[in-house]
Design an enzyme around this catalytic site. Sequence first.
Site, PDB file in Angstrom:
ATOM      1  N   HIS A  82       0.850  -1.195   0.000  1.00 34.79           N
ATOM      2  CA  HIS A  82       0.000   0.000   0.000  1.00 34.79           C
ATOM      3  C   HIS A  82       0.880   1.237   0.000  1.00 34.79           C
ATOM      4  O   HIS A  82       1.848   1.321   0.742  1.00 34.79           O
ATOM      5  CB  HIS A  82      -0.893   0.014   1.246  1.00 34.79           C
ATOM      6  CG  HIS A  82      -1.864   1.145   1.249  1.00 34.79           C
ATOM      7  ND1 HIS A  82      -3.095   1.055   0.628  1.00 34.79           N
ATOM      8  CD2 HIS A  82      -1.778   2.392   1.749  1.00 34.79           C
ATOM      9  CE1 HIS A  82      -3.721   2.210   0.769  1.00 34.79           C
ATOM     10  NE2 HIS A  82      -2.942   3.048   1.435  1.00 34.79           N
ATOM     11  N   ARG A 168     -14.078  13.809   6.391  1.00 34.80           N
ATOM     12  CA  ARG A 168     -12.769  14.442   6.608  1.00 34.80           C
ATOM     13  C   ARG A 168     -12.388  15.295   5.403  1.00 34.80           C
ATOM     14  O   ARG A 168     -11.824  16.375   5.532  1.00 34.80           O
ATOM     15  CB  ARG A 168     -11.700  13.371   6.843  1.00 34.80           C
ATOM     16  CG  ARG A 168     -11.799  12.698   8.201  1.00 34.80           C
ATOM     17  CD  ARG A 168     -10.960  11.435   8.244  1.00 34.80           C
ATOM     18  NE  ARG A 168      -9.566  11.690   7.958  1.00 34.80           N
ATOM     19  CZ  ARG A 168      -8.727  10.786   7.420  1.00 34.80           C
ATOM     20  NH1 ARG A 168      -9.150   9.565   7.124  1.00 34.80           N
ATOM     21  NH2 ARG A 168      -7.475  11.096   7.189  1.00 34.80           N
ATOM     22  N   LYS A 187      -8.363  -0.749   6.253  1.00 35.44           N
ATOM     23  CA  LYS A 187      -8.604  -1.374   4.942  1.00 35.44           C
ATOM     24  C   LYS A 187      -7.640  -2.527   4.711  1.00 35.44           C
ATOM     25  O   LYS A 187      -7.999  -3.552   4.143  1.00 35.44           O
ATOM     26  CB  LYS A 187      -8.480  -0.317   3.839  1.00 35.44           C
ATOM     27  CG  LYS A 187      -9.686   0.633   3.825  1.00 35.44           C
ATOM     28  CD  LYS A 187      -9.556   1.735   2.835  1.00 35.44           C
ATOM     29  CE  LYS A 187      -8.576   2.770   3.296  1.00 35.44           C
ATOM     30  NZ  LYS A 187      -8.709   4.095   2.723  1.00 35.44           N
TER      31      LYS A 187
HETATM   32  N1  URA Z   1      -5.196   7.114   2.293  1.00 37.54           N
HETATM   33  C1  URA Z   1      -6.208   6.539   2.961  1.00 37.54           C
HETATM   34  O1  URA Z   1      -6.668   5.456   2.619  1.00 37.54           O
HETATM   35  N2  URA Z   1      -6.729   7.184   4.036  1.00 37.54           N
HETATM   36  C2  URA Z   1      -6.256   8.372   4.471  1.00 37.54           C
HETATM   37  O2  URA Z   1      -6.753   8.891   5.438  1.00 37.54           O
HETATM   38  C3  URA Z   1      -5.197   8.974   3.761  1.00 37.54           C
HETATM   39  C4  URA Z   1      -4.674   8.313   2.673  1.00 37.54           C
END
Ligand code: URA
Length: 442
Positions: A82, A168, A187
Amino acid sequence: MNAYDIIKKKRDGGELSSEEIMFFVQGLTSGTIPDYQVAAWAMAVYFRGMTGRETRDLALAMADSGDTVDLRGIEGFKVDKHSTGGVGDKTTLVVIPLVAAAGVPVAKMSGRGLGHTGGTIDKFESIPNFQVDKTPGEFIAQVNSVKAAVVSQTGNLVPADKKLYALRDVTATVDSIPLIAASIMSKKLASGADGIVLDVKVGSGAFMKSSEEAFELARIMVDIGTSAGREVVAVLSDMDQPLGYTVGNALEVQEAIATLKGKGPADLEELSIILASYMLLMSKQVPDLATAQQVIGELLHSGKGLQKLREMVVAQGGDPGYLDNPHNFGQASLNVTVPSPESGVVSGIDAEKVGLTAMRLGAGREKLGDRIDHTVGIVLRKKRGDRVRAGEALAILHANDPYRLEVARKSLVEAYRISTGAHSFPPLLLGVVTREGVERYV
Ligand code: URA
């Protein structure tokens, strides 16, 4: 327990209990806590922060807020990677096939791009007919047969993050370290991999503008993953200029293909090899990092990584002819050179501005649901440290709309800093964080 008391406690600098965090996440997911209270809570967290324990609880509660992916049907140690988000970051397209070619299963769920950062799914979709939606059964079957698959995140994976992130995004609370750490790790945990390599970007094109913040984010994310029983390594890399030379979907895919042919830019190759090497090392198929780098380097230069990408493209319905002949990718109708206004040395490229320029050309989305144009984007001709003469090309813009082209031309020139003095630049790799500790290279 109620939302008001939880917001007030955080506003006043208190530490929320596991039960309060769980209550809040369940309430925001089900809608019993309204958006205005969630937004107020996010702002309280933004200013007051969270302890490591609170951040861990938040990540775990969010990971459990919807579906989780069960990868037990895949044999072996499953790895995932990621990136915290960058500009021109096409490493996933290079890394997945290299790791899979080494025999390590990669079950990757990816997102689409939003704002100035691109998304892996959009990049893969530049290859006509490439299918990113698969049932869990098809996904697992492909990883078992090809060792790699990349699919779009399923609808009900971490619904708490979907809702919280959207709030956000419009309340100026994205750049909070605990909220970013919990968002990303929820995630990753829900996606089911045994090992996760995080590429934490630092610089003008990243969420983390300073390496101090980036090391802190990395440490927290490694801690969350480790406490959930996963193996996690975070590699910190420079995002003070775009990675490689291309920004924009089909252009980036072509650069990734060139890299798998051993003809890619040095920074992209170096970062891809180190990330893939940590993924291979985690699988315990090699004894140490040096051996992993040797194996991955050999898979890249022998063309075996490219062969694996071909197998993936075929398995996902795409036309593998595009890998042999990148000219098959559609061309934008307008290709225009951006000349340098002065002579000197490129002392900086504002990566965020380059990403926004590509977005305005149509390569990215300004808001969810926008259609993107795979053919448009930017090919940089000069990167940090390069000499340039006045009038020489800084970059080539690929556009389909004359108005967007004009706007992009202006903002791209503004992204470049050209000066005459001597400069030193940070290296591409800034350090590594594992559960054993932090190693800084600079
Ligand atoms: N990527 C994400 O998945 N979440 C965040 O808060 C910032 C970058």
